[in-house]
Design a protein around this motif. Sequence first.
Motif, PDB file in Angstrom:
ATOM      1  N   GLY A  15       8.578  -7.069  -7.329  1.00 12.28           N
ATOM      2  CA  GLY A  15       7.557  -7.754  -8.112  1.00 12.28           C
ATOM      3  C   GLY A  15       6.173  -7.735  -7.461  1.00 12.28           C
ATOM      4  O   GLY A  15       5.217  -8.297  -8.001  1.00 12.28           O
ATOM      5  N   ALA A  16       6.060  -7.064  -6.298  1.00 14.42           N
ATOM      6  CA  ALA A  16       4.780  -7.090  -5.583  1.00 14.42           C
ATOM      7  C   ALA A  16       3.692  -6.392  -6.398  1.00 14.42           C
ATOM      8  O   ALA A  16       3.976  -5.535  -7.235  1.00 14.42           O
ATOM      9  N   GLU A  17       2.468  -6.751  -6.084  1.00 11.10           N
ATOM     10  CA  GLU A  17       1.319  -6.209  -6.808  1.00 11.10           C
ATOM     11  C   GLU A  17       1.234  -4.689  -6.646  1.00 11.10           C
ATOM     12  O   GLU A  17       1.492  -4.164  -5.552  1.00 11.10           O
ATOM     13  N   ILE A  18       0.851  -4.001  -7.730  1.00 15.76           N
ATOM     14  CA  ILE A  18       0.612  -2.556  -7.607  1.00 15.76           C
ATOM     15  C   ILE A  18      -0.768  -2.382  -6.984  1.00 15.76           C
ATOM     16  O   ILE A  18      -1.779  -2.761  -7.573  1.00 15.76           O
ATOM     17  N   VAL A  19      -0.797  -1.843  -5.775  1.00 13.08           N
ATOM     18  CA  VAL A  19      -2.074  -1.675  -5.085  1.00 13.08           C
ATOM     19  C   VAL A  19      -2.705  -0.340  -5.459  1.00 13.08           C
ATOM     20  O   VAL A  19      -3.867  -0.255  -5.828  1.00 13.08           O
ATOM     21  N   LEU A  20      -1.918   0.720  -5.373  1.00 13.77           N
ATOM     22  CA  LEU A  20      -2.439   2.061  -5.679  1.00 13.77           C
ATOM     23  C   LEU A  20      -1.806   2.553  -6.973  1.00 13.77           C
ATOM     24  O   LEU A  20      -0.589   2.585  -7.115  1.00 13.77           O
ATOM     25  N   ASP A  21      -2.661   2.916  -7.912  1.00  8.78           N
ATOM     26  CA  ASP A  21      -2.176   3.410  -9.199  1.00  8.78           C
ATOM     27  C   ASP A  21      -2.823   4.769  -9.470  1.00  8.78           C
ATOM     28  O   ASP A  21      -4.024   4.866  -9.693  1.00  8.78           O
ATOM     29  N   VAL A  22      -2.018   5.801  -9.387  1.00  6.81           N
ATOM     30  CA  VAL A  22      -2.510   7.164  -9.567  1.00  6.81           C
ATOM     31  C   VAL A  22      -2.025   7.658 -10.914  1.00  6.81           C
ATOM     32  O   VAL A  22      -0.821   7.717 -11.157  1.00  6.81           O
ATOM     33  N   HIS A  23      -2.990   7.987 -11.789  1.00  4.77           N
ATOM     34  CA  HIS A  23      -2.594   8.346 -13.143  1.00  4.77           C
ATOM     35  C   HIS A  23      -3.007   9.780 -13.460  1.00  4.77           C
ATOM     36  O   HIS A  23      -4.193  10.093 -13.484  1.00  4.77           O
ATOM     37  N   GLU A  24      -2.017  10.639 -13.666  1.00  4.36           N
ATOM     38  CA  GLU A  24      -2.268  12.026 -14.095  1.00  4.36           C
ATOM     39  C   GLU A  24      -3.328  12.706 -13.234  1.00  4.36           C
ATOM     40  O   GLU A  24      -4.233  13.361 -13.767  1.00  4.36           O
TER      41      GLU A  24
END
Length: 512
Positions: free
Chosen positions: A264-273
Amino acid sequence: MTGPTTSPLEPVLEARGLRKQYGPLVAVDDVDLTVGPGEVVGLVGKNGAGKSSLIKVLTGAVQPDAGEVLLAGEPVHLRGPAEARRRGVGFVHQELNLVEQASIAENIALGGGLPRRAGLLVSWGALHQRAQTLMEAVDIGHLDPRTRVATLTPVQKRQVMIAAALWHPPTVLVLDEPTASLSEHEVVVLHGIVRRLKSRGTSVLYVSHRLDEVIGLTDRVVVMRDGAVVDSEETTRLDKGRLVAMITGSAGQDRPTHLRQDPGAEIVLDVHEVSSDRMVEPVSLQVRAGEVLGLAGLVGSGRTELLRAIFGADSRRTGEVRVGGEVVGCSPSASLRSGIALLSEDRLHGGLVTGFTINRNITFASLARFRHARWLPLPSGRRERDRSRDLSADLAVKAESVDAPVMSLSGGNQQKVLLARWLSTEPRVLLLDEPTLGIDIEAKTEIYHLLHRLAGEGFALVVVSSEFPELELLCSRALVLREGRVVAELEGADVTETALLHHCFDGAGSPA
Ligand SMILES: Nc1ncnc2c1ncn2[C@@H]1O[C@H](COP(=O)(O)OP(=O)(O)OP(=O)(O)O)[C@@H](O)[C@H]1O
Ligand SMILES: [Mg+2]
């Protein structure tokens, strides 16, 4: 000493009472060493133990302060590397030093002097022929000797350097960490070369931090600590545990335990396409606070390209990167401002400022943090040095002081300085490309603990490593890349060396 320090036959290479001092630091301390005919001797020890320094003296690159070098029982004075080669001591130093823009053949000939016609003109025909023979000896006979070195893979470059060392047929070949940046498959190629040389009677002195290969490849192991030879043993009488104990001088080590991830931890890095010109297809991934995501794959599978694209190192990037929900611009400086740091694999080209001190190399990317005050854009020397001291101590950098030039450090300690630099930027996301490259077994464990501690503090980490046991130990999740594509995702206890290997090779045919 527990075992024989000398080989039974007349040694081809011998050191007697060798000593080399840099200022107050004794890098090589009264070293005796022998290498017998056809013998493969492993030289091991922690970062800064003195392995490369000893090798530099043995190969004429550096003059000793005391002691002597003997070849086939005869004391010799090696005035330089060229003389060492002429006398049958071939060598490949730790750092790659090829002329990237020159051809394979030209680089090989740099080891021996170009063949000349009538003493003047370079005979290119003869040169290419000679190069081709040596290239065959090191398994790159399929390449054209006119190929520019810049276009080669790391293992091919290593092979070119070995070919260059064979120009004058060596009686003993000295290899300083030849496999440090190679993947498991490429290591096998290199071992083949060493075994073939041995079968032809060439002796080898082999430096490595990879203990499995030391055990698999050598006849005898010599251990250095603080400049001195402290132990020597027949390899058949060693196992890995014993070797670790000999190197570290202690009985055992506490290995880090598997990380447990909070789903449930926060998404820190979000890499999209995300994609760049160097990538085959777009990749999406997310890393949560406290997570260590591994990227596995063979060399050339696109791991480094993916890290660089996330960091914005290649200017043309498509897709989107977010940190803590905020979109990050596509450039290294924008990434740093948003809390992403990248430790690149190539420390000489990708990072160290060779003319600077250790201190400045550490604070280089975070100078703004050490300002006296907001309105005074000058770093406070004291705060800067406090920070570098803390970080060097954290990472156990072996140096006289943080004011020493960074190039006076051993290879592994240079790597720690780079890691310290990125930690000093206080990132939230750390992208690490081969973080333990060239780092000794004890410091590796320190770095694993450190990375786990950072994860525990809420960092998001992405680690590329060619050493799968390392990924198994470090990661809570791993992606496997093959030919630029993500082909598998493993989680928790499923991240094992065996599973990673399986996915790297599965269906890929035989990797070239
Ligand atoms: N040119 C130099 N000037 C000052 N100190 C040096 C120099 N070269 C090496 N040293 C020091 O000598 C010691 C031994 O370094 P060396 O490079 O031989 O270690 P190493 O065993 O090869 O380590 P690594 O495994 O990290 O490559 C280190 O403390 C290093 O800082
Ligand atoms: Mg070294």
